[in-house]
Design an enzyme around this catalytic site. Structure first.
Site, PDB file in Angstrom:
ATOM      1  N   SER A  23       0.849  -1.195   0.000  1.00 23.97           N
ATOM      2  CA  SER A  23       0.000   0.000   0.000  1.00 23.97           C
ATOM      3  C   SER A  23       0.879   1.237   0.000  1.00 23.97           C
ATOM      4  CB  SER A  23      -0.889  -0.008   1.246  1.00 23.97           C
ATOM      5  OG  SER A  23      -1.564   1.224   1.398  1.00 23.97           O
ATOM      6  N   TYR A  47      -2.262  -0.250  10.463  1.00 22.87           N
ATOM      7  CA  TYR A  47      -2.257  -0.629   9.048  1.00 22.87           C
ATOM      8  C   TYR A  47      -0.956  -0.177   8.382  1.00 22.87           C
ATOM      9  CZ  TYR A  47      -3.871  -1.140   4.212  1.00 22.87           C
ATOM     10  OH  TYR A  47      -3.995  -1.492   2.894  1.00 22.87           O
TER      11      TYR A  47
END
Length: 275
Positions: free
Chosen positions: A173, A186
């Protein structure tokens, strides 16, 4: 080799790779043939995992689909078969559980064969600020988004090393490159995933296993439902990404042995600014 010669080598290679990258902006890289390759995709029951399975299917690959959702991977398998996959195998696997990863991996090797393209795609997000996130969810985020990569590599990389052939794909990501407010756990998990993939890739090169390629994918938010409710402050610079287009770009990156894929392209500039 002494320090002076090593420094000259680093400067020369840096210049060469930059020139090579510029050339490939004008001359497309040759695509490799992956027909018959065994492709394992974690988190294949929905979202990007399902879309990547359909894209790989169009190239005549043998698909191995992992997900905790049995109905989800059955539907993905149906779509992949209709899309041209030579064979499709489904396995229910909780990637957060090391013992289960190893058990199902052994089953795959017995029933399907050696995996030659491994796509670590499974991921979760708590969507809570750090102090509001329960310990159990933080641990689960790290187990799925990071530790699962360790266990799948341990399971499938030995065969790739023995054959000096394979491809490791990490769906990370942009949050693995730049910290994001409200996504501490995250971001930590994705930073770790990027660092792990980079390090293993360098380790393989250092040991002469240049037939094993790596692709690290760092997209901005994708409209798969995982980040429902998220908005972008600069939609022209950082748009919410279309899932179908992202899947196509990932497969193209694999076919051309692209090491890093940042999406959208503005992420290259933003990451450079940070560095």
């Amino acid at each position: 080799m002494n320090f002076f010669l090593e420094s000259i080598q680093v400067l020369f290679l840096s210049l060469w790779y930059n020139i090579e990258s510029f050339i490939h902006l004008l001359v497309p890289r040759k695509k490799k043939n992956i027909a018959g390759e065994v492709v394992l995709i974690t988190g294949a029951g929905s979202g990007i995992g399902r879309l990547m399975a359909q894209e790989f299917a169009a190239h005549g690959t043998v698909l191995v689909l992992w997900d905790i959702n049995q109905e989800g991977i059955k539907e993905t398998a149906r779509l992949a078969k209709n899309g041209g996959a030579s064979r499709v195998h489904c396995f229910v696997c909780d990637c957060s559980n090391k013992n289960e990863v190893y058990r199902v991996a052994d089953q795959v090797k017995r029933e399907v064969g050696d995996v030659s393209i491994l796509v670590n795609n499974a991921g979760i997000v708590t969507g809570k600020k750090f102090m509001d996130a329960p310990d159990s969810l933080i641990e689960k985020t790290m187990e799925v988004n990071t530790m699962a990569h360790f266990w799948t590599y341990k399971a499938f990389l030995p065969a790739m090393i023995a054959n000096n052939h394979g491809h490791l794909v990490s769906i990370a990501s942009s949050a693995g490159l730049i910290g994001v407010n409200g996504l501490a756990d995250y971001c930590a998990s994705k930073f770790a995933a990027v660092g792990f993939a980079e390090s293993v890739g360098l380790e393989l090169l250092a040991t002469g296993k240049d037939g094993i390629k790596t692709t690290i994918v760092c997209p901005y938010f994708i409209n798969t439902g995982m980040f429902d409710g998220c908005h972008t402050k600069w939609p022209r610079l950082l748009p919410i990404l279309n899932a179908e287009k992202v899947a196509k770009k990932i497969i193209h990156a694999v076919l051309t042995d692209q090491v890093y894929l940042l999406l959208p392209k503005s992420m290259y500039f933003i990451t450079a600014l940070k560095k």
